[in-house]
Design a protein around this motif. Sequence first.
Motif, PDB file in Angstrom:
ATOM      1  N   THR A 164       0.841  -1.197   0.000  1.00  0.00           N
ATOM      2  CA  THR A 164       0.000   0.000   0.000  1.00  0.00           C
ATOM      3  C   THR A 164       0.879   1.250   0.000  1.00  0.00           C
ATOM      4  O   THR A 164       2.101   1.182   0.179  1.00  0.00           O
ATOM      5  N   LYS A 165       0.246   2.410  -0.182  1.00  0.00           N
ATOM      6  CA  LYS A 165       0.986   3.671  -0.141  1.00  0.00           C
ATOM      7  C   LYS A 165       1.591   3.899   1.244  1.00  0.00           C
ATOM      8  O   LYS A 165       2.707   4.418   1.378  1.00  0.00           O
ATOM      9  N   GLY A 166       0.842   3.503   2.280  1.00  0.00           N
ATOM     10  CA  GLY A 166       1.351   3.673   3.631  1.00  0.00           C
ATOM     11  C   GLY A 166       2.581   2.818   3.875  1.00  0.00           C
ATOM     12  O   GLY A 166       3.575   3.280   4.457  1.00  0.00           O
ATOM     13  N   LEU A 167       2.534   1.551   3.434  1.00  0.00           N
ATOM     14  CA  LEU A 167       3.686   0.674   3.610  1.00  0.00           C
ATOM     15  C   LEU A 167       4.877   1.188   2.811  1.00  0.00           C
ATOM     16  O   LEU A 167       6.024   1.133   3.278  1.00  0.00           O
ATOM     17  N   LEU A 168       4.638   1.698   1.614  1.00  0.00           N
ATOM     18  CA  LEU A 168       5.721   2.232   0.795  1.00  0.00           C
ATOM     19  C   LEU A 168       6.371   3.436   1.475  1.00  0.00           C
ATOM     20  O   LEU A 168       7.607   3.560   1.495  1.00  0.00           O
ATOM     21  N   PHE A 169       5.542   4.312   2.075  1.00  0.00           N
ATOM     22  CA  PHE A 169       6.087   5.466   2.786  1.00  0.00           C
ATOM     23  C   PHE A 169       6.890   5.012   4.007  1.00  0.00           C
ATOM     24  O   PHE A 169       7.959   5.548   4.304  1.00  0.00           O
TER      25      PHE A 169
END
Length: 543
Positions: free
Chosen positions: A35-40
């Motif tokens: 997800t975008k959160g995990l990538l961040f």
Amino acid sequence: MADAAIRVDEALPTEPAPAPRPQPAPQAMPTPVLTKGLLFGYFAMVFGMFMAILDIQIVSSSLSEIQAGLSVSADEIAWVQTSYLIAEVIMIPFSGYLSRLLSTRVLFVISAASFTLASVGCAMSSSLDSMIVMRALQGFLGGAMIPTVFASTYMIFPREKMASATVIIGLVATLAPTVGPTLGGYLTQLMSWHWLFLVNVIPGIFVCLTVGALVDIDKPNYALFKGFDYVGLGALALFLGSLEYVLEEGTRNDWFNDETIRNFAIATAIGAVLFFWRSFTSKNPIVDLKAFRNRNFATGCLFSLTLGIGLYGLVYLLPLFLARVRGLNSLQIGEIMFVTGMTQFLTAPAAGILARKVDPRPVLAFGFALLAASTWSMTRLTGDWQFDELLWPQIMRGAALMFAIVPINVIALGTLPPNELKNASGLYNLTRNLGGAFGLAGINTVMTDRTAFHWNRLVDSINPGRWEVQQYMDQIAGMFGDRLPAEPMQVAIKMLGNKVQGQAYIMSFIDVFFILSLIFAAAALAVAFAQRPKQQQAGGGGH
């Protein structure tokens, strides 16, 4: 008889025989959704790794300022670096076990938080003893960040995005040591040496909060607490800690002519025997060496060891030349060294494209060949070299490092099953650090021996009866005349001695660059013996 046999067979039960009980499969690693959160959160982990690697070089470029602030000798201040490196090299292989025990998120947050707190302790240190303790804590507790990021990369990203992620960690792993002298020079010149450590505080808090909130890719295995191998941990610390001390202090203390070095060498041998014995016999070894059964991983570790020699050795050599021969300060040295870092940044996209499109072996061979060309060009070194002469060797070195480290990552870690990645990542990063330690020890030893060798040869050729020597002496003596209380000829002799010493020193630099060229050229040829990696299906993204 045949009909009877048929009737008997028909009377047998028709249920199939029970299948043999399957053997329990190894516990599979969870597959996180990218997800975008995990990538961040992952990029926050990469930034934390950047801090940990940067901290080695950012401090080494300004040791003289720290020495003045703590009022200690040049030999004593070396322990500011030695204590950090010894502690870090112990934690790196141990981190795989801790990551399985605590989970990636918990270990990384603890490591980043401890690193940040220890940085504050370093900045507040008013004595050498307190500084050494804080640096050891900083190296040991923060050392888990580096291998944890490498392992997480291969756990998080799907195969089609693996090349880009590998470029990112490769860029960080090579860029941080390169820009360290630059940043260290700016901080010490514009503020004070305390900011070498305080600069970690705000980023450290950000990394802890972000990773704790967004990264959840595996679960802890508290069963590993049972049967914890304390003997193996002690053997690991004795083995690697003593080895790092011998490599760091050997040149300064004349190697095995010094009793302390001999004792630590014996401790290294004892620790190594105990460590390998426990690794092969313990049910729950602190460091599982099974990853070396994978030929690609073993080959990748050898290339990583060689790259460590180039990465840390060349970052050490060039500032040494610029400081001792050219007389530049840390800020001026950093501005020259910035060329390599900028080149790495600019060549990273090309390295990523090649890693995604082609066999990594030719790319790796090109990287080592370019690194050999860079060091070979430095064999024409003179005492007048400055930014213009060093430009192309630095550009070649920056490009070479990127074209080498990305395929090495793919060869070493890209083919391992997910359940072996955490442990293997610690071993892989250990080889790069040990390559740096062996490289620096070898460089300093060669520099010392070859400087003495060239000094003796040059002195033998300086015959006072030669016309050229006599003319130089008369010219120098005539320049001073009666303006000095000492005899003008004595001043001329001293100046001639300094000139000879400087030439001997430059010639020893040339010898080191020649040896490094041979090492990197041999590594480029050795790539032909590596197998083409057959990629495992990577996790991430629900794939």
